[in-house]
Design an enzyme around this catalytic site. Structure first.
Site, PDB file in Angstrom:
ATOM      1  CB  SER A 207     -34.015  33.055 -30.047  1.00  0.00           C
ATOM      2  OG  SER A 207     -34.861  34.192 -30.014  1.00  0.00           O
ATOM      3  NE  ARG A 211     -29.327  34.909 -27.225  1.00  0.00           N
ATOM      4  CZ  ARG A 211     -30.456  35.147 -27.883  1.00  0.00           C
ATOM      5  NH1 ARG A 211     -31.564  35.421 -27.209  1.00  0.00           N
ATOM      6  NH2 ARG A 211     -30.498  35.135 -29.188  1.00  0.00           N
ATOM      7  CG  ASN A 215     -25.565  31.593 -21.963  1.00  0.00           C
ATOM      8  OD1 ASN A 215     -24.357  31.687 -22.124  1.00  0.00           O
ATOM      9  ND2 ASN A 215     -26.420  31.795 -22.968  1.00  0.00           N
TER      10      ASN A 215
END
Length: 280
Positions: A207, A211, A215
């Site tokens: 995660s 993440r 992005n």
């Protein structure tokens, strides 16, 4: 073609400057652009730290020292709010993670294709200037945090960690039963508990890394789309693309700051969980 890299299209830009260690093996290669920019950012942070240390003054700070002390106070307060005990490593680690990721993310503010044009002058076919767009860097940082969490789990509460690894959540409920058949069932559930715990732990670095990578990669693609409009959209496209690019640049700076903060705060939280005392 080298002089007009945007003519390759966006997909042509999404390649790394790669050194292939062994052909035919996708994991046997090094992204030299990621390594180069990462080393330069780390070196700049180190040089700046020594430069600032030599200019520290007592009393009321001003200028650069005042700004850096404000950032340090913010990081220290964040650590105090989320960390249960004192560990002299955590605040410097949080500060380093936050500043390093922020600087890496901010590289995306450079004009699209600029670094590729410069790289072509030195005979380099591909160059991507944002290290966090490369999954290797976020994954390496996330794995480093994961290893540190496991280290403190094993150092501070090894028996509790092994109990969670093997017995939680199902086996511990059954091993305390008086019925031998139920106890046997609890023993048989240990492999399932182990698998669930491994998945839970592995999800943390996954995660963290995906993440940040997702992005920043999406932001780069949108930057390239805007740049493509500026370069090939005619006078009208260039006019509107310029203002859209300015707006997206400001927004993406905020996203880069936010992602650096999220990575930093999750690092502190994961280490905080590892330091929490065992409840009896």
């Amino acid at each position: 073609m080298a002089a007009q890299p945007h003519s390759e299209g966006i997909a042509g830009h999404l390649h790394y400057w790669t050194y292939v260690v062994e052909k035919g093996h996708p994991f046997m290669q090094i992204h030299l652009d990621t390594m180069t920019v990462t080393i330069l950012i780390a070196a700049a942070m180190t040089i700046f730290s020594f430069w600032l240390k030599a200019r520290l003054v007592d009393g009321t700070p001003s200028g650069t020292q005042n700004f850096i002390e404000s950032v340090i106070d913010f990081i220290n307060q964040t650590v105090r709010d989320n960390f249960p005990v004192h560990n002299p490593l955590i605040a410097p680690l949080a500060m380093t993670v936050f500043v390093f990721i922020l600087l890496c993310n901010t590289m995306d503010i450079l004009p699209a294709y600029l670094m590729l044009h410069i790289a072509h002058l030195f005979g380099i076919e591909h160059f991507r200037p944002v290290p966090t767009n490369d999954l290797n860097l976020p994954a390496a940082m996330a794995v480093s945090v994961f290893v540190l969490v496991l280290y403190y789990e094993m150092k501070l509460k090894p028996l509790h960690f092994l109990k969670e690894l093997l017995l939680e959540p199902f086996a511990s409920l059954l091993l305390g039963a008086k019925n031998p058949v139920v106890k046997l069932l609890g023993i048989l559930l240990i492999p399932i508990n182990l698998i669930l715990k491994i998945v839970e732990e592995v999800a943390k670095p996954l995660s963290l890394s995906f993440r940040l990578f997702g992005n920043m990669f999406a932001g780069e693609v949108i930057f390239l789309l805007i740049a493509f409009l500026l370069l090939s959209g005619g006078p009208v496209g260039k006019f509107f693309g310029f203002f859209v690019g300015l707006g997206w640049s400001a927004f993406h700076l905020f996203i880069g700051l936010l992602q650096a903060f999220i990575f930093m705060i999750l690092t502190v939280v994961y280490l905080s969980i590892a330091h929490q005392p065992v409840e009896h």
